[in-house]
Design an enzyme around this catalytic site. Structure first.
Site, PDB file in Angstrom:
ATOM      1  N   GLU A 169      99.223  84.217  63.853  1.00 29.82           N
ATOM      2  CA  GLU A 169      97.932  83.683  63.429  1.00 29.82           C
ATOM      3  C   GLU A 169      97.786  83.927  61.934  1.00 29.82           C
ATOM      4  O   GLU A 169      98.563  84.663  61.326  1.00 29.82           O
ATOM      5  CB  GLU A 169      96.788  84.314  64.214  1.00 29.82           C
ATOM      6  CG  GLU A 169      96.618  85.795  63.990  1.00 29.82           C
ATOM      7  CD  GLU A 169      95.561  86.419  64.886  1.00 29.82           C
ATOM      8  OE1 GLU A 169      95.108  85.760  65.834  1.00 29.82           O
ATOM      9  OE2 GLU A 169      95.196  87.579  64.645  1.00 29.82           O
ATOM     10  N   HIS A 228      90.197  88.340  64.571  1.00 26.87           N
ATOM     11  CA  HIS A 228      90.933  89.569  64.411  1.00 26.87           C
ATOM     12  C   HIS A 228      90.774  90.128  63.000  1.00 26.87           C
ATOM     13  O   HIS A 228      90.681  89.390  62.029  1.00 26.87           O
ATOM     14  CB  HIS A 228      92.431  89.334  64.671  1.00 26.87           C
ATOM     15  CG  HIS A 228      92.750  89.206  66.123  1.00 26.87           C
ATOM     16  ND1 HIS A 228      93.887  88.594  66.569  1.00 26.87           N
ATOM     17  CD2 HIS A 228      92.086  89.601  67.231  1.00 26.87           C
ATOM     18  CE1 HIS A 228      93.913  88.624  67.890  1.00 26.87           C
ATOM     19  NE2 HIS A 228      92.834  89.231  68.314  1.00 26.87           N
TER      20      HIS A 228
END
Length: 294
Positions: A212, A250
């Protein structure tokens, strides 16, 4: 075979008497995991019922290991107690510690990761991760046990939900092991660690790697793949539409300029020979094509 977790794994659960620890203990037992102990300080001598199985509770990890031979610990404790919980795992020389807890202060993670690394005995996965599963063998964490089967793929992923999606999308092929490494800035086990382990595992034929935006872990993984991995690798990078400079979920997913963007990561992976999908479904299709060609 599998990496890190197999049918010989004897799992203890730290925080087993809490709501999350208890719930996921029951799910792990239902999925076939061998849960041999729980740990909650001050509650030693009690038992926890997990689908009809009475699991003994101990006051410390060392007590649990001495009594049961546990060789994996899954940590379900609040963030402020996580560092102390992991230190217990390392001090008891448990080979694998799986830290599910979200919101652990980064300086705590840096300290307990260094402590584990210096011990030479304990591998950590997480924190802020779903854990790992070797379908048909064992499940340590919160990954659903019934969405895939044993097979030929290896999966390493930063994202928990994308771990589940990829497992389901490729359920017709199946997996040796699926590892959710977590998305925090400091984690115990990296893409590279898992890539190396899958490369050595004779039953893993194709590797799927999910990254990511943020940081440079995927770029470093690409360099490792180019030099060290002979098996086909399929990649996916979450965050192609993420706005620049935003924190996306995150703690590690922060993009600055061109560094850490999904496009830059995809470019690095493709340069290393990795086929990169633009969506999870396309990534699964690429994996299926490669398996069919073997």
């Amino acid at each position: 075979m599998a990496i890190y977790l197999d049918e010989n794994s004897r799992i203890l659960v730290q925080g087993i008497t809490g709501s999350e620890g208890g719930k996921h203990t029951r799910r792990m037992v239902a999925g076939g995991s061998n849960i041999v102990a729980g740990v909650t300080p001050g509650k030693g001598g009690q038992t926890v019922d997990a689908n009809g199985t009475a699991i003994p509770v101990f006051n410390s990890v060392q007590d649990a290991v001495d009594a049961t031979g546990a060789n994996v610990s899954v940590v379900f404790v609040p963030p402020k107690f996580t560092k102390a919980a992991v230190y217990e795992v390392v001090d008891a020389q448990v080979p694998l510690g799986v830290v599910i807890t979200e919101g652990v202060p980064v300086h705590d993670t840096a300290q307990f990761f260094t402590y584990a690394q210096n011990s030479g005995t304990t591998r950590l996965i997480g924190p802020n991760c779903p854990g790992l599963i070797s379908p048909g063998k064992s499940n340590a964490g919160i990954i659903p046990a019934d969405i895939t089967k044993p097979g030929r793929l290896g999966l390493v992923s930063k994202s928990g939900t994308l771990t589940y999606q990829m497992m389901f999308e490729c359920r017709d092929i199946g997996f040796t092991t699926c590892v959710g490494i977590g998305g925090d800035p400091v984690i115990g086990t990296t893409h590279i660690d898992c890539l190396a382990a899958f490369e050595e595992d004779p039953d893993t034929e194709v590797i799927i790697m999910i990254g990511e935006i943020g940081g440079d872990a995927e770029e470093r993984a690409a360099a490792f793949i180019k030099e060290n991995v002979t098996k086909p690798v399929v990649g996916y990078v979450a965050g192609f539409t993420a706005p620049e400079g935003k924190t996306m979920g995150h703690a590690g997913a922060i993009v600055s300029g061109s560094s850490g963007t999904a496009a830059a990561k995809a470019e690095a992976l493709e340069a290393a020979g990795v086929r990169v999908g633009k969506t999870p479904s396309e990534t699964a299709r690429l994996a299926r094509e490669i398996v069919a060609s073997l």
